[in-house]
Design an enzyme around this catalytic site. Structure first.
Site, PDB file in Angstrom:
ATOM      1  N   ARG A 103       0.852  -1.196   0.000  1.00 39.89           N
ATOM      2  CA  ARG A 103       0.000   0.000   0.000  1.00 39.89           C
ATOM      3  C   ARG A 103       0.877   1.232   0.000  1.00 39.89           C
ATOM      4  O   ARG A 103       1.738   1.384   0.866  1.00 39.89           O
ATOM      5  CB  ARG A 103      -0.871   0.037   1.267  1.00 39.89           C
ATOM      6  CG  ARG A 103      -1.941  -0.979   1.293  1.00 39.89           C
ATOM      7  CD  ARG A 103      -3.015  -0.641   2.299  1.00 39.89           C
ATOM      8  NE  ARG A 103      -2.551  -0.163   3.593  1.00 39.89           N
ATOM      9  CZ  ARG A 103      -3.351   0.154   4.585  1.00 39.89           C
ATOM     10  NH1 ARG A 103      -4.662   0.088   4.418  1.00 39.89           N
ATOM     11  NH2 ARG A 103      -2.886   0.564   5.737  1.00 39.89           N
TER      12      ARG A 103
ATOM     13  N   THR B 282      -1.310   7.383  -0.475  1.00 42.24           N
ATOM     14  CA  THR B 282      -2.615   7.235  -1.135  1.00 42.24           C
ATOM     15  C   THR B 282      -3.388   6.012  -0.632  1.00 42.24           C
ATOM     16  O   THR B 282      -4.585   5.897  -0.873  1.00 42.24           O
ATOM     17  CB  THR B 282      -2.424   7.055  -2.657  1.00 42.24           C
ATOM     18  OG1 THR B 282      -1.731   5.823  -2.875  1.00 42.24           O
ATOM     19  CG2 THR B 282      -1.627   8.206  -3.258  1.00 42.24           C
TER      20      THR B 282
ATOM     21  N   ASP C 170       0.394  -3.783  12.264  1.00 44.87           N
ATOM     22  CA  ASP C 170       0.859  -4.076  10.904  1.00 44.87           C
ATOM     23  C   ASP C 170       1.232  -5.555  10.821  1.00 44.87           C
ATOM     24  O   ASP C 170       2.229  -5.992  11.410  1.00 44.87           O
ATOM     25  CB  ASP C 170       2.072  -3.200  10.566  1.00 44.87           C
ATOM     26  CG  ASP C 170       2.456  -3.322   9.112  1.00 44.87           C
ATOM     27  OD1 ASP C 170       2.731  -4.452   8.658  1.00 44.87           O
ATOM     28  OD2 ASP C 170       2.467  -2.294   8.406  1.00 44.87           O
TER      29      ASP C 170
ATOM     30  N   ASP D 113       4.787  -6.481   9.456  1.00 48.19           N
ATOM     31  CA  ASP D 113       5.860  -6.164  10.408  1.00 48.19           C
ATOM     32  C   ASP D 113       5.868  -7.151  11.571  1.00 48.19           C
ATOM     33  O   ASP D 113       6.933  -7.551  12.053  1.00 48.19           O
ATOM     34  CB  ASP D 113       5.681  -4.737  10.949  1.00 48.19           C
ATOM     35  CG  ASP D 113       6.148  -3.694   9.939  1.00 48.19           C
ATOM     36  OD1 ASP D 113       6.924  -4.039   9.036  1.00 48.19           O
ATOM     37  OD2 ASP D 113       5.715  -2.534  10.074  1.00 48.19           O
TER      38      ASP D 113
HETATM   39  C1  PRP Z   1      -1.122  -4.839   4.333  1.00 47.94           C
HETATM   40  C2  PRP Z   1      -1.923  -6.124   4.398  1.00 47.94           C
HETATM   41  C3  PRP Z   1      -2.731  -6.057   3.133  1.00 47.94           C
HETATM   42  C4  PRP Z   1      -3.028  -4.587   3.015  1.00 47.94           C
HETATM   43  C5  PRP Z   1      -4.421  -4.362   3.503  1.00 47.94           C
HETATM   44  O1  PRP Z   1      -0.043  -4.981   3.494  1.00 47.94           O
HETATM   45  O2  PRP Z   1      -1.126  -7.276   4.499  1.00 47.94           O
HETATM   46  O3  PRP Z   1      -2.043  -6.528   1.984  1.00 47.94           O
HETATM   47  O4  PRP Z   1      -2.087  -3.910   3.855  1.00 47.94           O
HETATM   48  O5  PRP Z   1      -4.789  -3.062   3.297  1.00 47.94           O
HETATM   49  P1  PRP Z   1      -5.905  -2.618   2.249  1.00 47.94           P
HETATM   50  O6  PRP Z   1      -7.083  -3.518   2.451  1.00 47.94           O
HETATM   51  O7  PRP Z   1      -6.182  -1.192   2.643  1.00 47.94           O
HETATM   52  O8  PRP Z   1      -5.325  -2.717   0.871  1.00 47.94           O
HETATM   53  P2  PRP Z   1       1.050  -3.839   3.304  1.00 47.94           P
HETATM   54  O9  PRP Z   1       0.678  -2.959   2.168  1.00 47.94           O
HETATM   55  O10 PRP Z   1       1.297  -3.161   4.619  1.00 47.94           O
HETATM   56  O11 PRP Z   1       2.307  -4.657   2.827  1.00 47.94           O
HETATM   57  P3  PRP Z   1       3.185  -5.760   3.585  1.00 47.94           P
HETATM   58  O12 PRP Z   1       2.341  -7.005   3.689  1.00 47.94           O
HETATM   59  O13 PRP Z   1       4.321  -5.945   2.659  1.00 47.94           O
HETATM   60  O14 PRP Z   1       3.569  -5.224   4.919  1.00 47.94           O
HETATM   61  N1  URA Z   2      -2.449  -3.573   6.972  1.00 40.26           N
HETATM   62  C1  URA Z   2      -2.074  -4.061   8.185  1.00 40.26           C
HETATM   63  O1  URA Z   2      -1.081  -4.791   8.291  1.00 40.26           O
HETATM   64  N2  URA Z   2      -2.816  -3.731   9.248  1.00 40.26           N
HETATM   65  C2  URA Z   2      -3.892  -2.950   9.163  1.00 40.26           C
HETATM   66  O2  URA Z   2      -4.542  -2.689  10.182  1.00 40.26           O
HETATM   67  C3  URA Z   2      -4.267  -2.451   7.903  1.00 40.26           C
HETATM   68  C4  URA Z   2      -3.525  -2.786   6.819  1.00 40.26           C
END
Ligand code: PRP
Ligand code: URA
Length: 211
Positions: free
Chosen positions: A106, A110, A202, A205
């Site tokens: 994400r 945005t 997160d 993380d």
């Molecule tokens: C997180 C999560 C989803 C997304 C959800 O990933 O694992 O993929 O956010 O958010 P959304 O429904 O608003 O799209 P992130 O973009 O943080 O990436 P990561 O898994 O690499 O940490």
């Molecule tokens: N992605 C995450 O990992 N946690 C949230 O709460 C939303 C998006």
């Protein structure tokens, strides 16, 4: 006209494990193990409609006709990174499933998904697909990932999350009304950074110990 179903999996074991995931004091090792266990428990429900066929089996006592899986081809597709944490739990139950990967993150400003990786099994269009991501927040990542799978020709797609916000569920249902959603809980809202509240933080993380 399709109308996707939202399966909220409120089994006590799942709810207990989800509480441990929510706890900010849960360390990376336990968090990772429990994400995997939750995925396995959810998989149990998400595969409830797998077709069975009759087979002849001889037990040590007698011959009989019994049930076995009808060989339906499954693929699981984790959304990188956090979806990776759900893969092993599912493969423990369905070891013959193939695994495709979609890399999306994400944009922090945005909140829109940005694609950076994709690798699918050759026969992905002939497989039933379960898209995996622990978090369904705005729904942007899941909507994009499911569209990706449709562009590959996949026709039977399910979405498996651990936690969702109402906005994410509505976004997926609107964009993909043919896709059923499996989730352990739906929290009330998103905060200004589009994180689920109260949520679990997160997920990427916490699985990989990056913060
Ligand atoms: C997180 C999560 C989803 C997304 C959800 O990933 O694992 O993929 O956010 O958010 P959304 O429904 O608003 O799209 P992130 O973009 O943080 O990436 P990561 O898994 O690499 O940490
Ligand atoms: N992605 C995450 O990992 N946690 C949230 O709460 C939303 C998006």
């Amino acid at each position: 006209m399709f109308d996707s179903k939202v399966h909220i999996l409120d089994h006590p074991l799942l709810q207990h494990k989800l509480g441990i995931l929510r706890d900010k004091n849960t360390g990376v090792k336990e968090f990772r193990e429990i994400v995997s266990e939750v995925a396995a428990l959810e998989c149990y429900e998400a595969t409830r409609d797998l077709p069975l066929e009759d087979v002849e089996i001889e037990t040590p006592i007698a011959k009989g006709t019994f049930k076995c899986l009808a060989g339906k081809k499954l693929a699981i597709v984790p959304i990188l990174r956090a979806g990776l944490g759900m893969v092993d739990g599912i493969l423990n139950l369905v070891p013959s499933a193939k695994v495709g990967h979609i890399g999306l993150y994400r944009d922090p400003e945005t909140h829109q998904p940005v694609e950076y990786y994709c690798k699918m099994p050759d026969d992905i269009d002939q497989r039933d697909v379960i898209v995996l991501d622990p978090m369904l927040a705005t729904g942007g990542s899941a909507v994009a990932a499911i569209q990706f799978m449709k562009n590959y020709g996949c026709q039977h797609i399910k979405l498996m999350n651990i936690l969702a916000a109402p906005q994410g569920i509505e976004a997926v249902r609107k964009a993909h009304p043919d896709v059923d959603i499996y989730v352990a809980a739906v929290d009330p809202e998103l905060n200004g950074h589009a994180y689920i509240v109260p949520g679990l933080g997160d997920a990427g993380d916490r699985i990989f110990g990056t913060k």
